[in-house]
Design a protein around this motif. Structure first.
Motif, PDB file in Angstrom:
ATOM      1  N   PHE A   1       0.829  -1.202   0.000  1.00  0.00           N
ATOM      2  CA  PHE A   1       0.000   0.000   0.000  1.00  0.00           C
ATOM      3  C   PHE A   1       0.866   1.256   0.000  1.00  0.00           C
ATOM      4  CE2 PHE A   1      -3.015  -3.037   2.131  1.00  0.00           C
ATOM      5  CZ  PHE A   1      -3.853  -3.139   1.042  1.00  0.00           C
TER       6      PHE A   1
ATOM      7  N   LEU B   1       0.841   4.128  -2.719  1.00  0.00           N
ATOM      8  CA  LEU B   1       0.584   5.506  -2.290  1.00  0.00           C
ATOM      9  C   LEU B   1       1.646   6.452  -2.850  1.00  0.00           C
ATOM     10  CD1 LEU B   1      -0.880   7.637  -0.571  1.00  0.00           C
ATOM     11  CD2 LEU B   1       0.557   6.954   1.348  1.00  0.00           C
TER      12      LEU B   1
ATOM     13  N   LYS C   1      -4.300   6.528 -12.288  1.00  0.00           N
ATOM     14  CA  LYS C   1      -4.395   6.562 -10.827  1.00  0.00           C
ATOM     15  C   LYS C   1      -5.569   5.722 -10.340  1.00  0.00           C
ATOM     16  CE  LYS C   1      -4.046  10.682  -8.814  1.00  0.00           C
ATOM     17  NZ  LYS C   1      -4.303  12.142  -8.765  1.00  0.00           N
ATOM     18  N   SER C   2      -6.750   5.889 -10.995  1.00  0.00           N
ATOM     19  CA  SER C   2      -7.908   5.149 -10.478  1.00  0.00           C
ATOM     20  C   SER C   2      -7.744   3.657 -10.721  1.00  0.00           C
ATOM     21  CB  SER C   2      -9.224   5.670 -11.047  1.00  0.00           C
ATOM     22  OG  SER C   2      -9.117   5.854 -12.403  1.00  0.00           O
TER      23      SER C   2
ATOM     24  N   VAL D   1      -5.966   2.457  -7.729  1.00  0.00           N
ATOM     25  CA  VAL D   1      -6.870   2.426  -6.575  1.00  0.00           C
ATOM     26  C   VAL D   1      -7.769   1.193  -6.664  1.00  0.00           C
ATOM     27  CG1 VAL D   1      -8.794   3.602  -5.440  1.00  0.00           C
ATOM     28  CG2 VAL D   1      -6.826   4.924  -6.216  1.00  0.00           C
TER      29      VAL D   1
ATOM     30  N   PHE E   1      -5.893  -0.953  -3.855  1.00  0.00           N
ATOM     31  CA  PHE E   1      -6.647  -0.539  -2.665  1.00  0.00           C
ATOM     32  C   PHE E   1      -7.977  -1.271  -2.579  1.00  0.00           C
ATOM     33  CE2 PHE E   1      -4.639   3.968  -2.104  1.00  0.00           C
ATOM     34  CZ  PHE E   1      -3.454   3.356  -1.752  1.00  0.00           C
ATOM     35  N   MET E   2      -8.663  -1.426  -3.702  1.00  0.00           N
ATOM     36  CA  MET E   2      -9.978  -2.061  -3.682  1.00  0.00           C
ATOM     37  C   MET E   2      -9.883  -3.562  -3.971  1.00  0.00           C
ATOM     38  SD  MET E   2     -12.138   1.032  -5.466  1.00  0.00           S
ATOM     39  CE  MET E   2     -13.798   0.755  -4.887  1.00  0.00           C
TER      40      MET E   2
ATOM     41  N   LEU F   1     -21.718   0.659  -5.273  1.00  0.00           N
ATOM     42  CA  LEU F   1     -20.664   1.524  -5.820  1.00  0.00           C
ATOM     43  C   LEU F   1     -20.890   1.787  -7.315  1.00  0.00           C
ATOM     44  CD1 LEU F   1     -17.374   0.315  -4.097  1.00  0.00           C
ATOM     45  CD2 LEU F   1     -18.991   2.040  -3.374  1.00  0.00           C
TER      46      LEU F   1
ATOM     47  N   LEU G   1      -5.554  10.610  -0.869  1.00  0.00           N
ATOM     48  CA  LEU G   1      -4.762   9.440  -1.270  1.00  0.00           C
ATOM     49  C   LEU G   1      -4.159   8.760  -0.046  1.00  0.00           C
ATOM     50  CD1 LEU G   1      -2.930  10.772  -4.468  1.00  0.00           C
ATOM     51  CD2 LEU G   1      -4.805   9.134  -4.375  1.00  0.00           C
TER      52      LEU G   1
ATOM     53  N   SER H   1      -6.770   6.908   1.878  1.00  0.00           N
ATOM     54  CA  SER H   1      -7.142   5.654   1.224  1.00  0.00           C
ATOM     55  C   SER H   1      -6.143   4.556   1.570  1.00  0.00           C
ATOM     56  CB  SER H   1      -7.163   5.852  -0.297  1.00  0.00           C
ATOM     57  OG  SER H   1      -8.460   5.699  -0.792  1.00  0.00           O
ATOM     58  N   ALA H   2      -4.850   4.939   1.595  1.00  0.00           N
ATOM     59  CA  ALA H   2      -3.821   3.949   1.928  1.00  0.00           C
ATOM     60  C   ALA H   2      -3.978   3.490   3.377  1.00  0.00           C
ATOM     61  CB  ALA H   2      -2.432   4.535   1.694  1.00  0.00           C
TER      62      ALA H   2
ATOM     63  N   ALA I   1      -6.883   1.072   3.768  1.00  0.00           N
ATOM     64  CA  ALA I   1      -6.544  -0.218   3.166  1.00  0.00           C
ATOM     65  C   ALA I   1      -5.616  -0.989   4.094  1.00  0.00           C
ATOM     66  CB  ALA I   1      -5.875  -0.006   1.807  1.00  0.00           C
TER      67      ALA I   1
ATOM     68  N   LEU J   1     -13.969   0.043   0.805  1.00  0.00           N
ATOM     69  CA  LEU J   1     -14.378   0.135  -0.602  1.00  0.00           C
ATOM     70  C   LEU J   1     -15.084   1.468  -0.864  1.00  0.00           C
ATOM     71  CD1 LEU J   1     -15.749  -3.446  -1.396  1.00  0.00           C
ATOM     72  CD2 LEU J   1     -13.692  -2.362  -2.304  1.00  0.00           C
TER      73      LEU J   1
ATOM     74  N   HIS K   1     -12.565   4.312  -0.805  1.00  0.00           N
ATOM     75  CA  HIS K   1     -11.732   4.324  -2.011  1.00  0.00           C
ATOM     76  C   HIS K   1     -12.503   4.896  -3.184  1.00  0.00           C
ATOM     77  CE1 HIS K   1      -8.764   2.193   0.149  1.00  0.00           C
ATOM     78  NE2 HIS K   1      -9.400   1.053   0.188  1.00  0.00           N
ATOM     79  N   LEU K   2     -13.812   4.600  -3.250  1.00  0.00           N
ATOM     80  CA  LEU K   2     -14.614   5.149  -4.346  1.00  0.00           C
ATOM     81  C   LEU K   2     -14.680   6.662  -4.242  1.00  0.00           C
ATOM     82  CD1 LEU K   2     -16.742   4.227  -6.709  1.00  0.00           C
ATOM     83  CD2 LEU K   2     -18.249   5.459  -5.169  1.00  0.00           C
TER      84      LEU K   2
ATOM     85  N   ASP L   1     -12.498   8.549  -2.905  1.00  0.00           N
ATOM     86  CA  ASP L   1     -11.169   8.989  -3.314  1.00  0.00           C
ATOM     87  C   ASP L   1     -11.065   9.023  -4.834  1.00  0.00           C
ATOM     88  OD1 ASP L   1      -8.447   9.548  -3.352  1.00  0.00           O
ATOM     89  OD2 ASP L   1      -7.858   7.458  -3.098  1.00  0.00           O
ATOM     90  N   MET L   2     -11.577   7.955  -5.483  1.00  0.00           N
ATOM     91  CA  MET L   2     -11.476   7.852  -6.936  1.00  0.00           C
ATOM     92  C   MET L   2     -12.277   8.950  -7.636  1.00  0.00           C
ATOM     93  SD  MET L   2     -11.550   4.171  -8.648  1.00  0.00           S
ATOM     94  CE  MET L   2     -13.269   4.164  -9.050  1.00  0.00           C
TER      95      MET L   2
ATOM     96  N   ILE M   1     -10.243  11.908  -7.635  1.00  0.00           N
ATOM     97  CA  ILE M   1      -9.140  11.798  -8.605  1.00  0.00           C
ATOM     98  C   ILE M   1      -9.575  12.390  -9.955  1.00  0.00           C
ATOM     99  CG2 ILE M   1      -7.856  10.103 -10.000  1.00  0.00           C
ATOM    100  CD1 ILE M   1      -7.459   8.454  -7.497  1.00  0.00           C
TER     101      ILE M   1
END
Lengths: 97, 202
Positions: free
Chosen positions: A17, A21, A54-55, A58, A62-63, B22, B67, B70-71, B74, B182, B185-186, B188-189, B192
Protein backbone atom coordinates in the motif's frame (compact mmCIF):
# COMPACT_ATOMS: atom_id res chain seq x y z
CA UNK A 1 -11.82 -24.32 -4.61
CA UNK A 2 -8.04 -24.03 -4.22
CA UNK A 3 -8.19 -20.56 -5.70
CA UNK A 4 -10.83 -19.39 -3.24
CA UNK A 5 -8.75 -20.68 -0.36
CA UNK A 6 -5.73 -18.75 -1.60
CA UNK A 7 -7.76 -15.56 -1.97
CA UNK A 8 -9.07 -15.99 1.54
CA UNK A 9 -5.61 -16.35 3.00
CA UNK A 10 -3.98 -13.61 1.02
CA UNK A 11 -3.11 -10.73 3.35
CA UNK A 12 -1.74 -7.76 1.43
CA UNK A 13 1.44 -6.49 3.17
CA UNK A 14 1.57 -2.88 4.44
CA UNK A 15 4.47 -2.01 2.14
CA UNK A 16 2.41 -2.77 -0.99
CA UNK A 17 0.00 0.00 0.00
CA UNK A 18 2.88 2.37 0.77
CA UNK A 19 4.48 1.77 -2.65
CA UNK A 20 1.16 2.37 -4.39
CA UNK A 21 0.58 5.51 -2.29
CA UNK A 22 4.01 6.87 -3.27
CA UNK A 23 3.22 6.18 -6.93
CA UNK A 24 -0.20 7.87 -6.67
CA UNK A 25 1.31 11.00 -5.09
CA UNK A 26 4.02 11.05 -7.77
CA UNK A 27 1.37 10.82 -10.52
CA UNK A 28 -0.66 13.62 -8.86
CA UNK A 29 2.36 15.94 -8.78
CA UNK A 30 3.20 14.96 -12.38
CA UNK A 31 -0.28 15.91 -13.57
CA UNK A 32 -0.10 19.23 -11.65
CA UNK A 33 3.28 19.96 -13.25
CA UNK A 34 2.19 18.97 -16.77
CA UNK A 35 -0.97 21.07 -16.66
CA UNK A 36 0.92 24.17 -15.46
CA UNK A 37 3.08 24.27 -18.61
CA UNK A 38 1.29 25.10 -21.84
CA UNK A 39 0.56 22.03 -23.94
CA UNK A 40 -2.66 23.15 -25.66
CA UNK A 41 -5.25 20.49 -26.31
CA UNK A 42 -2.88 17.81 -24.98
CA UNK A 43 -3.45 19.12 -21.43
CA UNK A 44 -6.97 17.70 -21.18
CA UNK A 45 -5.93 14.32 -22.57
CA UNK A 46 -2.85 14.05 -20.31
CA UNK A 47 -4.74 15.05 -17.15
CA UNK A 48 -7.50 12.51 -17.86
CA UNK A 49 -5.09 9.71 -18.80
CA UNK A 50 -3.16 10.24 -15.55
CA UNK A 51 -6.46 10.27 -13.60
CA UNK A 52 -7.44 7.00 -15.29
CA UNK A 53 -4.06 5.40 -14.46
CA UNK A 54 -4.40 6.56 -10.83
CA UNK A 55 -7.91 5.15 -10.48
CA UNK A 56 -6.81 1.82 -11.98
CA UNK A 57 -4.22 1.52 -9.17
CA UNK A 58 -6.87 2.43 -6.58
CA UNK A 59 -9.22 -0.20 -8.03
CA UNK A 60 -6.66 -2.99 -8.43
CA UNK A 61 -4.68 -2.63 -5.19
CA UNK A 62 -6.65 -0.54 -2.66
CA UNK A 63 -9.98 -2.06 -3.68
CA UNK A 64 -8.38 -5.53 -4.02
CA UNK A 65 -9.65 -6.21 -7.55
CA UNK A 66 -6.31 -7.84 -8.39
CA UNK A 67 -6.92 -10.44 -5.67
CA UNK A 68 -10.70 -10.93 -6.03
CA UNK A 69 -12.69 -13.21 -8.29
CA UNK A 70 -12.58 -12.01 -11.91
CA UNK A 71 -16.31 -11.29 -11.84
CA UNK A 72 -15.67 -7.98 -10.06
CA UNK A 73 -13.09 -6.95 -12.64
CA UNK A 74 -15.45 -7.77 -15.51
CA UNK A 75 -18.27 -5.77 -13.92
CA UNK A 76 -16.05 -2.73 -13.20
CA UNK A 77 -14.78 -2.81 -16.80
CA UNK A 78 -18.34 -2.99 -18.10
CA UNK A 79 -19.54 -0.03 -15.99
CA UNK A 80 -16.46 2.02 -16.98
CA UNK A 81 -17.01 1.28 -20.68
CA UNK A 82 -20.70 2.16 -20.34
CA UNK A 83 -19.92 5.58 -18.81
CA UNK A 84 -17.16 6.25 -21.38
CA UNK A 85 -19.45 5.29 -24.26
CA UNK A 86 -22.24 7.57 -23.06
CA UNK A 87 -19.79 10.47 -22.61
CA UNK A 88 -18.30 9.98 -26.10
CA UNK A 89 -21.69 9.60 -27.82
CA UNK A 90 -23.10 12.68 -26.05
CA UNK A 91 -20.04 14.76 -26.98
CA UNK A 92 -20.13 13.57 -30.62
CA UNK A 93 -23.76 14.66 -30.73
CA UNK A 94 -22.86 18.14 -29.42
CA UNK A 95 -19.76 18.56 -31.61
CA UNK A 96 -21.42 17.55 -34.92
CA UNK A 97 -24.87 18.96 -34.27
CA UNK B 1 -26.33 -32.17 13.06
CA UNK B 2 -25.22 -29.71 15.67
CA UNK B 3 -27.30 -26.69 16.53
CA UNK B 4 -26.11 -23.51 14.82
CA UNK B 5 -26.03 -20.71 17.33
CA UNK B 6 -24.40 -18.13 15.06
CA UNK B 7 -26.61 -16.06 12.80
CA UNK B 8 -26.26 -16.73 9.10
CA UNK B 9 -23.74 -14.60 7.30
CA UNK B 10 -22.36 -14.43 3.77
CA UNK B 11 -19.33 -12.18 3.40
CA UNK B 12 -19.10 -12.62 -0.38
CA UNK B 13 -22.71 -11.47 -0.77
CA UNK B 14 -22.12 -8.47 1.53
CA UNK B 15 -19.14 -7.41 -0.53
CA UNK B 16 -20.99 -7.98 -3.79
CA UNK B 17 -23.88 -5.83 -2.53
CA UNK B 18 -21.41 -3.06 -1.71
CA UNK B 19 -19.95 -3.23 -5.22
CA UNK B 20 -23.43 -3.01 -6.78
CA UNK B 21 -24.05 0.12 -4.71
CA UNK B 22 -20.66 1.52 -5.82
CA UNK B 23 -21.70 1.00 -9.47
CA UNK B 24 -24.77 3.19 -8.94
CA UNK B 25 -22.45 5.81 -7.42
CA UNK B 26 -20.17 5.62 -10.46
CA UNK B 27 -23.16 6.13 -12.75
CA UNK B 28 -24.38 9.08 -10.64
CA UNK B 29 -21.04 10.89 -10.88
CA UNK B 30 -20.59 9.69 -14.49
CA UNK B 31 -23.81 11.51 -15.36
CA UNK B 32 -22.52 14.67 -13.71
CA UNK B 33 -19.23 14.39 -15.64
CA UNK B 34 -21.27 14.32 -18.86
CA UNK B 35 -23.15 17.49 -17.83
CA UNK B 36 -19.81 19.12 -17.00
CA UNK B 37 -18.20 18.10 -20.33
CA UNK B 38 -21.11 19.38 -22.42
CA UNK B 39 -21.31 22.74 -20.63
CA UNK B 40 -17.53 23.08 -20.78
CA UNK B 41 -17.66 22.41 -24.55
CA UNK B 42 -20.35 25.05 -25.04
CA UNK B 43 -18.77 27.67 -22.73
CA UNK B 44 -15.06 26.95 -23.21
CA UNK B 45 -13.78 30.50 -22.58
CA UNK B 46 -15.84 31.17 -19.46
CA UNK B 47 -14.89 27.77 -17.97
CA UNK B 48 -11.23 28.47 -18.77
CA UNK B 49 -11.22 31.82 -16.93
CA UNK B 50 -13.36 30.60 -14.02
CA UNK B 51 -11.27 27.50 -13.33
CA UNK B 52 -8.13 29.62 -13.12
CA UNK B 53 -9.66 31.24 -10.02
CA UNK B 54 -9.52 27.94 -8.11
CA UNK B 55 -6.38 27.36 -6.03
CA UNK B 56 -4.31 24.50 -7.49
CA UNK B 57 -2.34 24.33 -4.22
CA UNK B 58 -5.44 23.71 -2.07
CA UNK B 59 -6.69 21.18 -4.63
CA UNK B 60 -3.36 19.34 -4.68
CA UNK B 61 -3.14 19.25 -0.88
CA UNK B 62 -6.68 17.85 -0.69
CA UNK B 63 -5.87 15.22 -3.33
CA UNK B 64 -2.82 14.06 -1.37
CA UNK B 65 -4.85 14.02 1.88
CA UNK B 66 -7.43 11.69 0.28
CA UNK B 67 -4.76 9.44 -1.27
CA UNK B 68 -3.00 9.00 2.09
CA UNK B 69 -6.35 8.33 3.82
CA UNK B 70 -7.14 5.65 1.22
CA UNK B 71 -3.82 3.95 1.93
CA UNK B 72 -4.37 4.04 5.71
CA UNK B 73 -7.84 2.48 5.53
CA UNK B 74 -6.54 -0.22 3.17
CA UNK B 75 -3.73 -0.92 5.66
CA UNK B 76 -6.23 -1.19 8.52
CA UNK B 77 -7.74 -4.25 6.76
CA UNK B 78 -4.26 -5.82 6.77
CA UNK B 79 -3.91 -4.94 10.48
CA UNK B 80 -7.24 -6.50 11.49
CA UNK B 81 -6.42 -9.66 9.53
CA UNK B 82 -3.12 -9.88 11.41
CA UNK B 83 -5.19 -9.68 14.64
CA UNK B 84 -3.56 -6.34 15.42
CA UNK B 85 -6.61 -4.46 16.67
CA UNK B 86 -4.65 -1.51 18.06
CA UNK B 87 -2.94 -0.74 14.74
CA UNK B 88 -6.24 -1.18 12.88
CA UNK B 89 -7.90 1.39 15.16
CA UNK B 90 -4.93 3.75 14.86
CA UNK B 91 -5.01 3.55 11.04
CA UNK B 92 -8.79 4.03 10.93
CA UNK B 93 -8.55 7.00 13.30
CA UNK B 94 -5.89 8.50 11.01
CA UNK B 95 -8.17 7.98 8.02
CA UNK B 96 -11.04 9.75 9.80
CA UNK B 97 -8.80 12.68 10.82
CA UNK B 98 -7.58 13.04 7.22
CA UNK B 99 -11.20 13.02 6.04
CA UNK B 100 -11.95 15.81 8.50
CA UNK B 101 -8.89 17.74 7.31
CA UNK B 102 -10.23 17.47 3.76
CA UNK B 103 -13.56 18.96 4.87
CA UNK B 104 -11.82 21.79 6.78
CA UNK B 105 -9.87 22.70 3.62
CA UNK B 106 -13.09 22.58 1.60
CA UNK B 107 -14.77 24.85 4.17
CA UNK B 108 -12.08 27.53 3.83
CA UNK B 109 -12.02 27.15 0.06
CA UNK B 110 -15.79 27.59 -0.26
CA UNK B 111 -15.72 30.34 2.38
CA UNK B 112 -13.27 32.36 0.31
CA UNK B 113 -15.44 32.11 -2.82
CA UNK B 114 -18.61 32.91 -0.89
CA UNK B 115 -16.81 35.91 0.64
CA UNK B 116 -16.23 37.17 -2.90
CA UNK B 117 -19.99 36.77 -3.55
CA UNK B 118 -19.42 33.81 -5.85
CA UNK B 119 -22.14 31.30 -5.07
CA UNK B 120 -25.25 29.97 -6.86
CA UNK B 121 -27.96 32.63 -7.00
CA UNK B 122 -25.57 35.49 -6.24
CA UNK B 123 -26.31 38.71 -8.15
CA UNK B 124 -22.55 39.41 -8.45
CA UNK B 125 -22.00 36.04 -10.13
CA UNK B 126 -25.00 36.64 -12.43
CA UNK B 127 -23.36 39.79 -13.86
CA UNK B 128 -20.37 37.68 -14.99
CA UNK B 129 -22.43 35.78 -17.56
CA UNK B 130 -23.96 32.37 -18.08
CA UNK B 131 -20.70 30.42 -18.45
CA UNK B 132 -19.50 31.47 -14.99
CA UNK B 133 -22.90 30.72 -13.46
CA UNK B 134 -22.74 27.22 -14.97
CA UNK B 135 -19.13 26.63 -13.90
CA UNK B 136 -19.70 27.63 -10.29
CA UNK B 137 -23.09 25.89 -10.19
CA UNK B 138 -21.39 22.63 -11.19
CA UNK B 139 -18.40 23.33 -8.94
CA UNK B 140 -20.57 23.75 -5.84
CA UNK B 141 -22.88 20.87 -6.73
CA UNK B 142 -20.21 18.31 -7.63
CA UNK B 143 -17.70 19.15 -4.88
CA UNK B 144 -20.63 19.51 -2.45
CA UNK B 145 -22.03 16.09 -3.35
CA UNK B 146 -18.51 14.69 -2.99
CA UNK B 147 -18.12 16.34 0.44
CA UNK B 148 -21.46 14.80 1.45
CA UNK B 149 -19.99 11.40 0.54
CA UNK B 150 -16.97 12.19 2.74
CA UNK B 151 -19.35 12.92 5.65
CA UNK B 152 -21.23 9.65 5.05
CA UNK B 153 -17.88 7.83 4.90
CA UNK B 154 -16.84 9.38 8.22
CA UNK B 155 -20.10 8.26 9.89
CA UNK B 156 -19.61 4.75 8.45
CA UNK B 157 -16.02 4.80 9.82
CA UNK B 158 -17.34 5.85 13.24
CA UNK B 159 -19.50 2.71 13.38
CA UNK B 160 -16.60 0.52 12.25
CA UNK B 161 -14.32 2.00 14.94
CA UNK B 162 -16.94 1.23 17.62
CA UNK B 163 -17.43 -2.32 16.28
CA UNK B 164 -13.68 -3.00 16.26
CA UNK B 165 -13.38 -1.70 19.84
CA UNK B 166 -16.20 -3.98 20.97
CA UNK B 167 -14.76 -6.95 19.00
CA UNK B 168 -17.80 -7.21 16.74
CA UNK B 169 -15.33 -6.75 13.88
CA UNK B 170 -12.30 -9.03 14.29
CA UNK B 171 -9.77 -11.06 12.32
CA UNK B 172 -12.43 -13.66 11.46
CA UNK B 173 -15.22 -11.23 10.63
CA UNK B 174 -14.15 -8.02 8.98
CA UNK B 175 -16.31 -7.61 5.84
CA UNK B 176 -17.85 -4.42 7.24
CA UNK B 177 -14.40 -2.84 7.51
CA UNK B 178 -13.66 -3.98 3.94
CA UNK B 179 -16.93 -2.44 2.72
CA UNK B 180 -16.18 0.80 4.54
CA UNK B 181 -12.79 0.79 2.80
CA UNK B 182 -14.38 0.13 -0.60
CA UNK B 183 -16.73 3.09 -0.11
CA UNK B 184 -13.87 5.36 0.98
CA UNK B 185 -11.73 4.32 -2.01
CA UNK B 186 -14.61 5.15 -4.35
CA UNK B 187 -14.93 8.61 -2.80
CA UNK B 188 -11.17 8.99 -3.31
CA UNK B 189 -11.48 7.85 -6.94
CA UNK B 190 -14.24 10.37 -7.68
CA UNK B 191 -11.95 13.12 -6.35
CA UNK B 192 -9.14 11.80 -8.60
CA UNK B 193 -11.37 12.89 -11.53
CA UNK B 194 -12.91 16.02 -9.96
CA UNK B 195 -9.45 17.45 -9.22
CA UNK B 196 -8.15 17.65 -12.83
CA UNK B 197 -11.57 18.62 -14.20
CA UNK B 198 -12.04 21.65 -11.94
CA UNK B 199 -8.52 22.66 -10.87
CA UNK B 200 -6.00 21.51 -13.47
CA UNK B 201 -7.65 21.76 -16.90
CA UNK B 202 -7.94 25.49 -17.50
Amino acid sequence: MGKTEREKNHIIPYRTFLYVLALLIFLTLTSVFLTQIYLGALTVALALIIAAVKSSFVLRIFMHLKFESRLYGVLVTFVTLLITAVIIITLLDYIFR
Amino acid sequence: MTAVSETYRDDQASKFGMWLFLFTEMLLFGGLFIVYSVYRFRNADAFHLASEELSVTVGTVNTIILLVSSATIAMSVTAIRKQDRKTALLLLGTTALLGLAFLVNKYFEWGEHIGEHIYPGSSVLATRGQGDVLFYGLYYFMTGLHALHIIVGLVFMGFVIVFISTNRINSGKYVMLENCGLYWHLVDMIWIFLFPLFYLIT
